[in-house]
Design a protein around this motif. Structure first.
Motif, PDB file in Angstrom:
ATOM      1  N   ARG A 121      -0.807  13.631   2.108  1.00  0.00           N
ATOM      2  CA  ARG A 121      -1.021  12.200   2.365  1.00  0.00           C
ATOM      3  C   ARG A 121      -2.376  11.744   1.829  1.00  0.00           C
ATOM      4  O   ARG A 121      -2.496  10.668   1.260  1.00  0.00           O
ATOM      5  CB  ARG A 121      -0.927  11.960   3.874  1.00  0.00           C
ATOM      6  N   PRO A 125      -1.539   8.765  -1.361  1.00  0.00           N
ATOM      7  CA  PRO A 125      -0.836   8.024  -0.305  1.00  0.00           C
ATOM      8  C   PRO A 125       0.259   7.101  -0.832  1.00  0.00           C
ATOM      9  O   PRO A 125       1.169   6.748  -0.091  1.00  0.00           O
ATOM     10  CB  PRO A 125      -1.943   7.226   0.386  1.00  0.00           C
ATOM     11  N   THR A 126       0.205   6.721  -2.122  1.00  0.00           N
ATOM     12  CA  THR A 126       1.271   5.854  -2.642  1.00  0.00           C
ATOM     13  C   THR A 126       2.552   6.639  -2.890  1.00  0.00           C
ATOM     14  O   THR A 126       3.649   6.110  -2.751  1.00  0.00           O
ATOM     15  CB  THR A 126       0.828   5.173  -3.948  1.00  0.00           C
ATOM     16  N   THR A 129       4.464   8.692   1.048  1.00  0.00           N
ATOM     17  CA  THR A 129       4.487   7.658   2.085  1.00  0.00           C
ATOM     18  C   THR A 129       5.025   8.237   3.390  1.00  0.00           C
ATOM     19  O   THR A 129       5.436   9.396   3.454  1.00  0.00           O
ATOM     20  CB  THR A 129       5.380   6.485   1.638  1.00  0.00           C
ATOM     21  N   ARG A 130       5.021   7.393   4.409  1.00  0.00           N
ATOM     22  CA  ARG A 130       5.516   7.826   5.709  1.00  0.00           C
ATOM     23  C   ARG A 130       6.976   8.266   5.636  1.00  0.00           C
ATOM     24  O   ARG A 130       7.353   9.328   6.126  1.00  0.00           O
ATOM     25  CB  ARG A 130       5.418   6.653   6.686  1.00  0.00           C
ATOM     26  N   LYS A 145       3.345   8.617  11.436  1.00  0.00           N
ATOM     27  CA  LYS A 145       2.369   7.554  11.683  1.00  0.00           C
ATOM     28  C   LYS A 145       1.310   8.007  12.692  1.00  0.00           C
ATOM     29  O   LYS A 145       0.129   7.712  12.531  1.00  0.00           O
ATOM     30  CB  LYS A 145       3.072   6.307  12.206  1.00  0.00           C
ATOM     31  N   ALA A 150      -2.490   6.829   7.495  1.00  0.00           N
ATOM     32  CA  ALA A 150      -3.063   6.571   6.177  1.00  0.00           C
ATOM     33  C   ALA A 150      -4.585   6.462   6.314  1.00  0.00           C
ATOM     34  O   ALA A 150      -5.128   6.153   7.378  1.00  0.00           O
ATOM     35  CB  ALA A 150      -2.499   5.280   5.609  1.00  0.00           C
ATOM     36  N   SER A 151      -5.283   6.717   5.204  1.00  0.00           N
ATOM     37  CA  SER A 151      -6.746   6.646   5.235  1.00  0.00           C
ATOM     38  C   SER A 151      -7.200   5.199   5.417  1.00  0.00           C
ATOM     39  O   SER A 151      -6.446   4.252   5.209  1.00  0.00           O
ATOM     40  CB  SER A 151      -7.325   7.227   3.943  1.00  0.00           C
ATOM     41  N   VAL A 154      -6.769   2.953   2.340  1.00  0.00           N
ATOM     42  CA  VAL A 154      -5.398   2.496   2.125  1.00  0.00           C
ATOM     43  C   VAL A 154      -5.064   1.373   3.099  1.00  0.00           C
ATOM     44  O   VAL A 154      -4.445   0.366   2.722  1.00  0.00           O
ATOM     45  CB  VAL A 154      -4.412   3.678   2.283  1.00  0.00           C
ATOM     46  N   GLN A 155      -5.483   1.515   4.342  1.00  0.00           N
ATOM     47  CA  GLN A 155      -5.214   0.472   5.323  1.00  0.00           C
ATOM     48  C   GLN A 155      -5.901  -0.836   4.950  1.00  0.00           C
ATOM     49  O   GLN A 155      -5.320  -1.918   5.047  1.00  0.00           O
ATOM     50  CB  GLN A 155      -5.652   0.933   6.712  1.00  0.00           C
TER      51      GLN A 155
END
Length: 187
Positions: A121, A125-126, A129-130, A145, A150-151, A154-155
């Protein structure tokens, strides 16, 4: 100028058509759908009311067939006996929750697998994904989650992208988004 007594008492008749008069004189819920043909169609109940068996619209294999005309015989059937109604009877409504799939069995992850998920992750992260990680490791999205969020970068980038898309909308679409957020806060 002067109306007749009949026109004053029934204004619908004065217009030439009877809309209100027919509804008040013959309401729909008092009309019988089927006349009682013989005594086997009507069965008196314990409270004094009458149970009326009406013919079915579908096939003639009714729950109250000619072999069992009384409603008492239907209610007093023993489960598992030869006279029980089949589950897929055409006159019965569909079963509740018949199409509901069983809950999926999720995997129990080891700490090494969770660390590997975190590394993936953080790496990209792209791509990871979750939903991708949840399918790969057979866990729920909520598990990913909670344990591998996410870092912060990213958020923050997601929030900025949401703000840019909000600002590019017209005033009416922006108002709709604001009203939706206010309704969510009231829940």
């Amino acid at each position: 100028m002067f109306k007749s007594a009949a026109a004053q008492s029934a204004p619908a008749l004065a217009r030439g058509y009877a809309t209100n008069v027919t509804r008040t004189l013959f309401p729909r819920h008092y009309r019988l759908r089927h006349k009682i043909q013989n005594e086997s169609d009507a069965t008196p109940l314990k409270d004094g009311s009458v149970f009326v068996r009406r013919p079915t619209a579908g096939p003639t294999t009714s729950i109250l067939s000619s072999a069992n005309p009384s409603p008492a015989s239907v209610s007093s059937r023993v489960p598992g006996s030869a006279t029980t109604t089949p589950v897929s009877h055409p006159d019965l409504p569909p079963a509740l929750n018949a199409h509901k799939a069983p809950r999926p069995e999720f995997a129990n992850l080891t700490p090494e697998q969770i660390a590997e998920m975190r590394a993936l992750r953080l790496e990209n992260p792209t791509k990871y994904t979750r939903s991708y990680l949840a399918k790969k490791y057979n866990v729920s999205d909520m598990f990913v989650k909670c344990y591998i969020p996410a870092s912060k970068e990213v958020q923050v980038s997601r929030i900025k992208a949401q703000q840019r898309s909000f600002e590019s909308k017209g005033w009416k679409a922006q108002e709709i988004v604001v009203q939706r957020q206010k309704r969510r806060e009231l829940w």
